[in-house]
Design a protein around this motif. Sequence first.
Motif, PDB file in Angstrom:
ATOM      1  N   CYS A  92       0.860  -1.180   0.000  1.00  0.00           N
ATOM      2  CA  CYS A  92       0.000   0.000   0.000  1.00  0.00           C
ATOM      3  C   CYS A  92       0.895   1.227   0.000  1.00  0.00           C
ATOM      4  N   HIS A 134      -2.648   7.818  14.042  1.00  0.00           N
ATOM      5  CA  HIS A 134      -2.847   6.428  13.622  1.00  0.00           C
ATOM      6  C   HIS A 134      -1.593   5.881  12.953  1.00  0.00           C
ATOM      7  N   GLY A 157      -9.232  -5.686  12.225  1.00  0.00           N
ATOM      8  CA  GLY A 157      -9.472  -4.420  11.543  1.00  0.00           C
ATOM      9  C   GLY A 157      -8.262  -3.872  10.816  1.00  0.00           C
ATOM     10  N   THR A 158      -7.060  -4.047  11.382  1.00  0.00           N
ATOM     11  CA  THR A 158      -5.862  -3.516  10.731  1.00  0.00           C
ATOM     12  C   THR A 158      -5.532  -4.312   9.471  1.00  0.00           C
ATOM     13  N   ASN A 205      -7.911  -2.983   6.974  1.00  0.00           N
ATOM     14  CA  ASN A 205      -7.458  -1.657   6.532  1.00  0.00           C
ATOM     15  C   ASN A 205      -6.440  -1.773   5.412  1.00  0.00           C
ATOM     16  N   ASP A 210      -8.664  -1.169   2.170  1.00  0.00           N
ATOM     17  CA  ASP A 210      -8.727   0.288   2.176  1.00  0.00           C
ATOM     18  C   ASP A 210      -7.410   1.003   1.921  1.00  0.00           C
ATOM     19  N   CYS A 211      -6.276   0.357   2.228  1.00  0.00           N
ATOM     20  CA  CYS A 211      -4.983   1.060   2.213  1.00  0.00           C
ATOM     21  C   CYS A 211      -5.075   2.330   3.061  1.00  0.00           C
ATOM     22  N   HIS A 212      -5.803   2.229   4.150  1.00  0.00           N
ATOM     23  CA  HIS A 212      -6.027   3.397   5.003  1.00  0.00           C
ATOM     24  C   HIS A 212      -6.299   2.916   6.421  1.00  0.00           C
ATOM     25  N   LEU A 213      -5.642   3.539   7.409  1.00  0.00           N
ATOM     26  CA  LEU A 213      -5.795   3.155   8.807  1.00  0.00           C
ATOM     27  C   LEU A 213      -6.911   3.951   9.471  1.00  0.00           C
ATOM     28  N   PHE A 214      -7.740   3.251  10.243  1.00  0.00           N
ATOM     29  CA  PHE A 214      -8.717   3.924  11.085  1.00  0.00           C
ATOM     30  C   PHE A 214      -9.137   2.951  12.181  1.00  0.00           C
ATOM     31  N   TRP A 238       3.842  -1.353   3.560  1.00  0.00           N
ATOM     32  CA  TRP A 238       2.876  -0.260   3.660  1.00  0.00           C
ATOM     33  C   TRP A 238       3.679   1.018   3.832  1.00  0.00           C
TER      34      TRP A 238
END
Length: 293
Positions: free
Chosen positions: A101, A111, A134-135, A138, A142-146, A240
């Motif tokens: 990512c 984050h 969840g990670t 992500n 998603d290539c996105h952390l939340f 990442w």
Amino acid sequence: MAHPQLDSHFTLGPITALMFLASRHQRAEIRPLRTLHMRASRSFRDLVRGRSVFWIVRACVGFAFLHLLASQYLSDFGAGPMATSRKEEVQCSHPPPASSCPAPLDSTTPHWRNFEDTVTAMKQANVPYQLHAGTLLNFVRDCHLFGDLDFAIPFIWCQENGNEDVLIDAMLAKQFKLKHKFGKVDEFAYEISFIRDDITVDIFTMVETETSYDWGFWAKPSGAHRCTVQRTAVREDFQWGNVTNLRMPVPFDSALTSLYGREWRTPVDNWKWRDIFRIGSCDPKGSKSIVNV
């Protein structure tokens, strides 16, 4: 009596055309179908000139047959070695996730800094971790952390040679605070949580087999719930941004289906932690102390 010239065209025309197409296909240089039609049309005009209606009708049938075979050949074999069949297109409607990512646009967010520092602490402490829950989602979707950051570590590793203390010390050195512990280190479903900048890092212990791993999900007041994630291996060649050699369970689809159901690719609005019992693999019947490993 059949006309010898017409009969030879009916029989040899399609075969000759297909042989020509096959030879050209081997060199990935099949001419467009328009060229084939133009050549066939000229031969057709020369063939029927001065003939009776009967012979013209037979020639039309032969030309139609030639067109059918040629079109079928092009449909089956494509226009060259780079052609993709319809079957292949269907199979690739959900391409396998990428092995990397890009870095976030803002690498100073809490984050991202917590993620980087947690992975660094794990590596410094030689923890055989893997991205979890969840990670993992992500990264893959998603290539996105939340949300909270989730990691899983082997249950056996956590018990050996004071490894738990090594992990805690490595996290504290990165300015994380120990938030809480669930369960006991010598019991299944043991979990350690840290916090920094109001972001929680949950580290779950897992019991591994060749095809899956079990982990414990804690909920009040029922206690720990046994969950199973299907996976055949752990790969450590993912990246990442500038964080390399990330460890993750594979195949992704099996792992994420175990966690979030078959529709894991589609984000769910207003996701609640209780949904993991409805669509995931967690046993809704919990126990305040699960000791059978």
